[in-house]
Design an enzyme around this catalytic site. Structure first.
Site, PDB file in Angstrom:
ATOM      1  N   GLU A  73      -1.768  13.670   1.347  1.00 36.84           N
ATOM      2  CA  GLU A  73      -1.626  14.019   2.563  1.00 36.84           C
ATOM      3  C   GLU A  73      -1.207  15.691   2.486  1.00 36.84           C
ATOM      4  OE1 GLU A  73       0.951  12.828   5.471  1.00 36.84           O
ATOM      5  OE2 GLU A  73       0.507  14.525   6.551  1.00 36.84           O
ATOM      6  N   LYS A 131      -1.148   0.669   5.793  1.00 36.20           N
ATOM      7  CA  LYS A 131      -0.722   1.083   4.689  1.00 36.20           C
ATOM      8  C   LYS A 131       1.031   1.576   4.727  1.00 36.20           C
ATOM      9  CE  LYS A 131      -1.048   5.435   6.505  1.00 36.20           C
ATOM     10  NZ  LYS A 131       0.356   6.066   5.924  1.00 36.20           N
ATOM     11  N   ASP A 145      -0.250   0.668   9.799  1.00 41.30           N
ATOM     12  CA  ASP A 145       1.575   1.595   8.555  1.00 41.30           C
ATOM     13  C   ASP A 145       2.304   0.263   9.334  1.00 41.30           C
ATOM     14  OD1 ASP A 145       0.607   3.795   7.299  1.00 41.30           O
ATOM     15  OD2 ASP A 145       1.518   5.264   9.324  1.00 41.30           O
ATOM     16  N   GLU A 197       3.949   4.221   2.168  1.00 39.24           N
ATOM     17  CA  GLU A 197       3.949   5.077   1.626  1.00 39.24           C
ATOM     18  C   GLU A 197       5.054   5.368   0.137  1.00 39.24           C
ATOM     19  OE1 GLU A 197       5.431   8.082   4.399  1.00 39.24           O
ATOM     20  OE2 GLU A 197       4.342   7.629   5.800  1.00 39.24           O
ATOM     21  N   ASP A 219       2.104   5.776  12.272  1.00 31.90           N
ATOM     22  CA  ASP A 219       3.379   5.457  12.377  1.00 31.90           C
ATOM     23  C   ASP A 219       4.033   7.069  12.920  1.00 31.90           C
ATOM     24  OD1 ASP A 219       3.546   6.928   9.909  1.00 31.90           O
ATOM     25  OD2 ASP A 219       5.180   6.157   9.194  1.00 31.90           O
ATOM     26  N   SER A 220       2.485   7.971  12.836  1.00 33.24           N
ATOM     27  CA  SER A 220       2.482   9.077  13.690  1.00 33.24           C
ATOM     28  C   SER A 220       2.636   8.352  15.538  1.00 33.24           C
ATOM     29  CB  SER A 220       1.342   9.824  13.556  1.00 33.24           C
ATOM     30  OG  SER A 220       0.412   9.038  13.524  1.00 33.24           O
TER      31      SER A 220
HETATM   32  O1  KIV Z   1       0.984   8.039  10.502  1.00 31.86           O
HETATM   33  C1  KIV Z   1      -0.233   8.472  10.323  1.00 31.86           C
HETATM   34  O2  KIV Z   1      -0.509   9.280  11.556  1.00 31.86           O
HETATM   35  C2  KIV Z   1      -0.773   9.382   9.085  1.00 31.86           C
HETATM   36  C3  KIV Z   1      -1.870  10.342   8.767  1.00 31.86           C
HETATM   37  C4  KIV Z   1      -1.286  10.826   8.920  1.00 31.86           C
HETATM   38  C5  KIV Z   1      -2.676   9.732   7.537  1.00 31.86           C
HETATM   39  O3  KIV Z   1       0.551   8.587   7.765  1.00 31.86           O
END
Ligand code: KIV
Length: 294
Positions: free
Chosen positions: A210, A141, A112, A143, A69-70
């Site tokens: 992280e 994924k 994500d 969090e 989600d970056s």
């Molecule tokens: O969204 C993302 O890029 C991440 C990484 C920084 C692990 O969760």
């Protein structure tokens, strides 16, 4: 993009050295990742948001592509990942998955679950995860620790592989008070360890750590036999490493985290930089001791 290349090296983006042609490699699967973890072979992961970069990273031998989600910060210009929607994640997961398939790729695609798409209930998490799995993800994924263990178990029992994420969890940046190292003091480290063990017990087969101290990440890695730790700003003792693709290619608008290495430096092009990343993670030369978050 040239497609005029010898049969074994023809890709939508040109010619690759035979060793890098994905069709010659075995697809990455959960058992294969577990086997790498058990043997101590470092797992490589990069973020990917589009088909072309996904295909190139796959061809370079990156085992796991994280549709992070970056994407909100890297591609959409958002101030944090909080504004990323499930529909945005579906779009980018489809793009990455198409990129991998287009070169008969082998990479394991992780997507994500964005902020607000899994916190309400286990059922909400399942519905959101289904969208991303149907978009081509092999794993989702999410969090956080504590309450997430129940959600992880619910998804894993329903056939959805899960990667957990502890330490600096960007979706809760406002609650954490900024992008800072987590698990520094004894109590915070003990809580992080408890959450990691609970997530492993719930069936998470991977855990992104992280921005946590290297000693803590290394100790957790030793303790978690059934869950491969993937570090970012967490030192060299984890089972694998992940970076944001644009960061490691030196493409950014402002400050990059101090744990990032620019793999374009000394590389003739993007394909070589991606290959250099894979080599450096595999041989343990990335990260080195100067590349950490604290
Ligand atoms: O969204 C993302 O890029 C991440 C990484 C920084 C692990 O969760």
């Amino acid at each position: 993009m040239s497609t005029a290349a010898s049969p074994e090296s023809a890709t939508p983006y040109g010619t690759l050295p035979p060793a890098a042609v994905p069709a010659l490699r075995k697809p990455v699967s959960l058992p294969r990742l577990a086997d790498m973890h058990a043997r101590g072979e470092k797992i490589t992961m990069l973020t990917a948001y589009d088909a072309t970069f996904a295909a190139m990273a796959d061809a370079a031998g990156v085992e796991c592509l994280l549709v992070g989600d970056s994407v909100g910060m890297v591609c959409q210009g958002l101030p944090s990942t909080v504004g990323v929607t499930l529909d945005t994640m579906r779009y980018h997961t489809e793009s990455v998955s198409r990129g991998v398939r287009r070169v008969q790729g082998t990479a394991w695609v992780i997507a994500d679950l964005p902020f607000g798409s899994y916190q309400q209930s286990r059922e909400q998490a399942l519905a959101s995860a289904t969208v991303l799995m149907q978009a081509g993800a092999h794993m989702v994924k999410l969090e956080g620790g504590g309450w997430t263990a129940d959600t992880v178990r619910f998804l894993v029992e329903r056939g959805i592989p899960v990667c957990a994420h502890l330490g600096l969890t960007p979706q809760t940046v406002h609650a954490l008070g900024g992008y800072r190292v987590q698990g520094r003091d004894e109590a915070a480290a003990a809580l992080l360890r408890q959450h990691a063990l609970e997530l492993q017990d719930a069936g998470a087969s991977m855990l992104v750590l992280e921005m946590v101290p290297a000693a803590l990440a290394a100790a957790l890695t030793q303790e978690l036999a059934r869950c491969a730790t993937i570090g970012i700003g967490a030192g060299r003792g984890t089972a694998g490493q992940v970076l944001v693709l644009h960061d490691m290619l030196g493409i950014h608008l402002g400050k990059v985290p101090r744990f990032v290495r620019n793999f374009m430096a000394g590389s003739a092009g993007i394909a070589q930089a991606l290959e250099a990343y894979v080599r450096a993670v595999k041989d343990g030369s990335f990260p080195d001791d100067s590349l950490h978050a604290w």
